[in-house]
Design a protein around this motif. Structure first.
Motif, PDB file in Angstrom:
ATOM      1  N   GLY A 140       0.827  -1.195   0.000  1.00  0.00           N
ATOM      2  CA  GLY A 140       0.000   0.000   0.000  1.00  0.00           C
ATOM      3  C   GLY A 140       0.859   1.242   0.000  1.00  0.00           C
ATOM      4  N   GLU A 148       0.316   4.951   4.620  1.00  0.00           N
ATOM      5  CA  GLU A 148      -0.613   4.040   5.284  1.00  0.00           C
ATOM      6  C   GLU A 148       0.134   2.961   6.052  1.00  0.00           C
ATOM      7  N   ASN A 158      -5.441  -1.336   1.440  1.00  0.00           N
ATOM      8  CA  ASN A 158      -6.540  -0.415   1.758  1.00  0.00           C
ATOM      9  C   ASN A 158      -7.837  -0.748   1.032  1.00  0.00           C
TER      10      ASN A 158
END
Length: 301
Positions: A187, A191, A278
Motif C-alpha cells: 500500500g 498508510e 486499503n
C-alpha cells in the motif's frame, strides 16, 4: 498447491491469512524467523491463542530462545508440512523473505550446522584475513560477498572447512513441482507507516515492556534475540539509557526502515500478485484470485 501470503510488517498478512484459512479449511505455516522462538510473543506479533485455536498454526514456538534455528531446519520442517497437507492447499504466511524463498525456489542449503568453536577461532584473525582466505578457497562465493560482510564470510569458510567443498558448489535452486500462488500485500507508504505506529503502541499496551523485562531476567541481556527489532529498543529503556517515549519512537523508526527493506525484497519477484491493503474488498479479491488459480490448475491437469 501452495498459497503464499507475503509483504512488509503490519500489512495485514496474518489477518487475511486467518480469514482465508477458515474458508479453505486449511493450515497456516508461519514464515517468520522470530516467531519460531518460544516466549517471544508480543514483540513478534505472534498469533494469539484464540487465533491459533481458530486455525492450526505451525512453525511457531518450536524452539527455545537460546537455540540457533537455521534456514535449513526451517526448510525441512516447512516442506514436510506442505507434503503432509497435499489435499488442502496450506498457507505459507510471513515477512521473512529468505524463509519463503527457501520453499518457493527450493533453495539448496548446505546442511552444515553452526560451528561456534571454529567461528570463534576464525574471528580472531580479522575480517581482512578471513576474506582473503575465502577468495583462495571459494572465489565464486567471494565475488558475491562484500569484503566487510563478516557473517557471510564466516559462513562460507565454515561450510568449506566442515565439508571440504566450496559453498558455491553446494548452493542453487530446485523448485518444487507443485503450483504456487504468491499473494503480496502492499500500500501507500504513509498508510503502512500509520499501521506500524498503531501496532507499536498496541504492543506497549499489551505488555511488551513486561515481556522484555521477563526475558532479560530469564536469559540475560546478552541473548541475541533481545537485540532484534522492538526488543532492543525496550531493552535500552529498561537499562535507563532512553525514555519509554524515545524507545517507542525508535521502534517505529526502525520498523519503518525494516518494512522498506522487506518491500524492496519482495518487489524483486515478478511472480507475486500484489493487492492493496486499503482495498475494502481485499478478502474477496484475493479469494477470487485463489479460485481462478485453482481452476487454471485443474484445466492444465
Amino acid at each position: 498447491m501452495l498459497i503464499v501470503i507475503c509483504g512488509a510488517t503490519a500489512s495485514g498478512k496474518s489477518r487475511l491469512a486467518l480469514e482465508l484459512a477458515q474458508r479453505l479449511n486449511t493450515i497456516i505455516i508461519s514464515a517468520d524467523s522470530r516467531q519460531v522462538y518460544q516466549k517471544f510473543n508480543i514483540g513478534t506479533a505472534k498469533p494469539s491463542v484464540t487465533e491459533q485455536k481458530l486455525v492450526p498454526h505451525y512453525l511457531i514456538d518450536i524452539c527455545e530462545p537460546t537455540e540457533n534455528f537455521t534456514l535449513a531446519e526451517y526448510q525441512i520442517k516447512a516442506q514436510n508440512l506442505i507434503s503432509d497437507a497435499a489435499n488442502d492447499p496450506p498457507l505459507l504466511v510471513g515477512g521473512t523473505g529468505l524463509y519463503i524463498k527457501s520453499i518457493t525456489k527450493g533453495l539448496k542449503i548446505p546442511r552444515v550446522s553452526p560451528q561456534p568453536e571454529l567461528r570463534s577461532q576464525l574471528i580472531t584473525l580479522g575480517q581482512t584475513q578471513l576474506y582473503a582466505w575465502l577468495t583462495q578457497v571459494d572465489a565464486i562465493a567471494a565475488q558475491k560477498i562484500h569484503p566487510n560482510d563478516q557473517v557471510r564470510t564466516l559462513r562460507a569458510l565454515e561450510v568449506f572447512y566442515v565439508t571440504g567443498k566450496p559453498i558455491s558448489q553446494q548452493q542453487g535452486e530446485n523448485p518444487p513441482d507443485y503450483p504456487i500462488l504468491q499473494i503480496g500485500l502492499d500500500g501507500e507508504v504513509e498508510e503502512l507507516n500509520r499501521r506500524i505506529a498503531i501496532r507499536t503502541h498496541q504492543m506497549i499496551e499489551l505488555g511488551l515492556v513486561k515481556e522484555v523485562a521477563y526475558l532479560i531476567q530469564k536469559y540475560g541481556q546478552d541473548l541475541p534475540l533481545l537485540n532484534t527489532l522492538g526488543y532492543a529498543e525496550i531493552k535500552q529503556y529498561l537499562a535507563g539509557d532512553i525514555s519509554l517515549a524515545e524507545a517507542i519512537d525508535l521502534t517505529i523508526l526502525h520498523t519503518r526502515q525494516f518494512a522498506k527493506r522487506q518491500r524492496t525484497w519482495f518487489r524483486a519477484y515478478p511472480e507475486i500478485e500484489w493487492f492493496d491493503v486499503n482495498n475494502r474488498n481485499l478478502l474477496e479479491l484475493v479469494w477470487q484470485k485463489i479460485q481462478e488459480f485453482s481452476q487454471s490448475i485443474v484445466k492444465i491437469t
